[in-house]
Enzyme design. Structure first.
Site, short mmCIF file in Angstrom:
data_model
loop_
_atom_site.label_atom_id
_atom_site.label_comp_id
_atom_site.label_asym_id
_atom_site.label_seq_id
_atom_site.Cartn_x
_atom_site.Cartn_y
_atom_site.Cartn_z
N ASP A 188 -54.09 92.20 -12.93
CA ASP A 188 -55.54 92.44 -13.07
C ASP A 188 -55.94 93.33 -14.25
O ASP A 188 -56.84 94.19 -14.11
CB ASP A 188 -56.10 93.04 -11.77
CG ASP A 188 -55.88 92.13 -10.56
OD1 ASP A 188 -55.39 91.01 -10.75
OD2 ASP A 188 -56.20 92.54 -9.43
N CYS A 241 -54.27 96.86 -5.95
CA CYS A 241 -53.67 95.53 -6.15
C CYS A 241 -52.19 95.58 -6.51
O CYS A 241 -51.43 94.67 -6.17
CB CYS A 241 -54.47 94.78 -7.20
SG CYS A 241 -56.13 94.37 -6.63
N THR A 269 -55.13 98.35 -9.95
CA THR A 269 -54.87 99.77 -9.90
C THR A 269 -53.64 99.99 -9.02
O THR A 269 -53.37 99.21 -8.11
CB THR A 269 -56.08 100.56 -9.31
OG1 THR A 269 -56.34 100.12 -7.97
CG2 THR A 269 -57.32 100.39 -10.15
N LYS A 287 -56.59 85.29 -8.13
CA LYS A 287 -56.39 85.71 -6.73
C LYS A 287 -57.69 86.28 -6.14
O LYS A 287 -58.35 87.11 -6.75
CB LYS A 287 -55.25 86.73 -6.66
CG LYS A 287 -55.50 88.03 -7.41
CD LYS A 287 -54.25 88.89 -7.32
CE LYS A 287 -54.41 90.28 -7.81
NZ LYS A 287 -55.49 91.09 -7.25
#
Ligand code: TIU
Length: 234
Positions: free
Chosen positions: A25, A163, A159, A130
């Site tokens: 991410d 995640c 983070t 996701k």
């Protein structure tokens, strides 16, 4: 070949092609003002410190032809994959799906949902979209790793305690040997990052290992220098 790590050395597989780098991410939503992280009230700029180190690690993986997996937390434009509980969580001004300065918050394909340019995926690299915090939930990641024969995951991104940790726990339960790269992950809360590193490697590595990127890169470079590898190269 071992990576100097905590709570003890992490052994790379004989066939280093079984190792994948997972970058969680690293999207504008979490690293730039005006995105989801900002809407939740966080100081998003503090996440940017890891970018140069993560670039170095990524470049090592690329130069060795090893698998790189990027993930993006996002939802379909109709939010059909966003649980109501997630939609309403928090008291920020902007919610998932609302229009912000970087487009609709956490919606797939919006400008804010893009991976930051410094870590732009190459065409041959996998991007897993996701809807949850963990990268295994409601995604093809498990099938992909099995198909590619991956056994070891080096986990990075943001983070740390949300995640990244969720994904590492999901992977650990599925039998992957996981190492969290300490200076390639960051949190909005430094104390949560530290606690995550501590809890991952507690109890003899109950969830896995941690090590700084320099140790990972040194071990991978040493692997490249093995006599067998040199013989193939020349
Ligand atoms: N809010 C927060 O710390 N993280 C997330 O919502 N997603 C990820 O960690 N990627």
């Amino acid at each position: 070949m071992d990576i100097s790590a905590l709570p003890y050395d992490y052994t790379l597989p004989e066939d280093v092609k079984k190792v994948a780098l997972v970058i969680i991410d690293m999207q504008r939503d979490f690293l730039e003002p005006g995105g989801f992280g900002d809407a939740l009230g966080n100081d998003v700029l503090r996440l940017q410190a890891i970018v140069p180190t993560l670039q170095q690690l990524l470049s090592t993986f690329r130069s060795m032809g090893l698998m790189v997996i990027h993930t993006v937390e996002c939802h379909q434009p109709d939010l059909s994959d966003c649980p109501v509980s997630k939609l309403h969580r928090g008291k920020g001004d902007l919610k998932i799906g609302d229009r912000g300065p970087m487009g609709r918050i956490l919606v797939k394909g919006e400008p804010g949902n893009g991976i930051i340019p410094e870590l732009e995926p190459l065409p041959n690299e996998v991007v897993i979209y996701k809807p949850g915090k963990g990268a295994f939930y409601a995604t093809p990641l498990s099938d992909l790793l099995q198909r590619e024969g991956i056994t070891h995951l080096l986990v990075t991104g943001v983070t740390t305690e949300v995640c990244v940790q969720t994904t590492m726990r999901e992977a650990n339960d599925r039998g992957y040997e996981c190492l969290m790269v300490e200076d390639c992950t960051e949190s909005y809360f430094p104390e949560f990052k530290q606690a995550t590193l501590d809890m991952v490697r507690a109890q003899g590595g109950i969830v896995g290992w941690t090590a700084p990127a320099a140790n990972v890169i040194a071990a991978l470079q040493a692997w490249m220098q093995r006599p067998e590898e040199k013989a193939i190269a020349f």
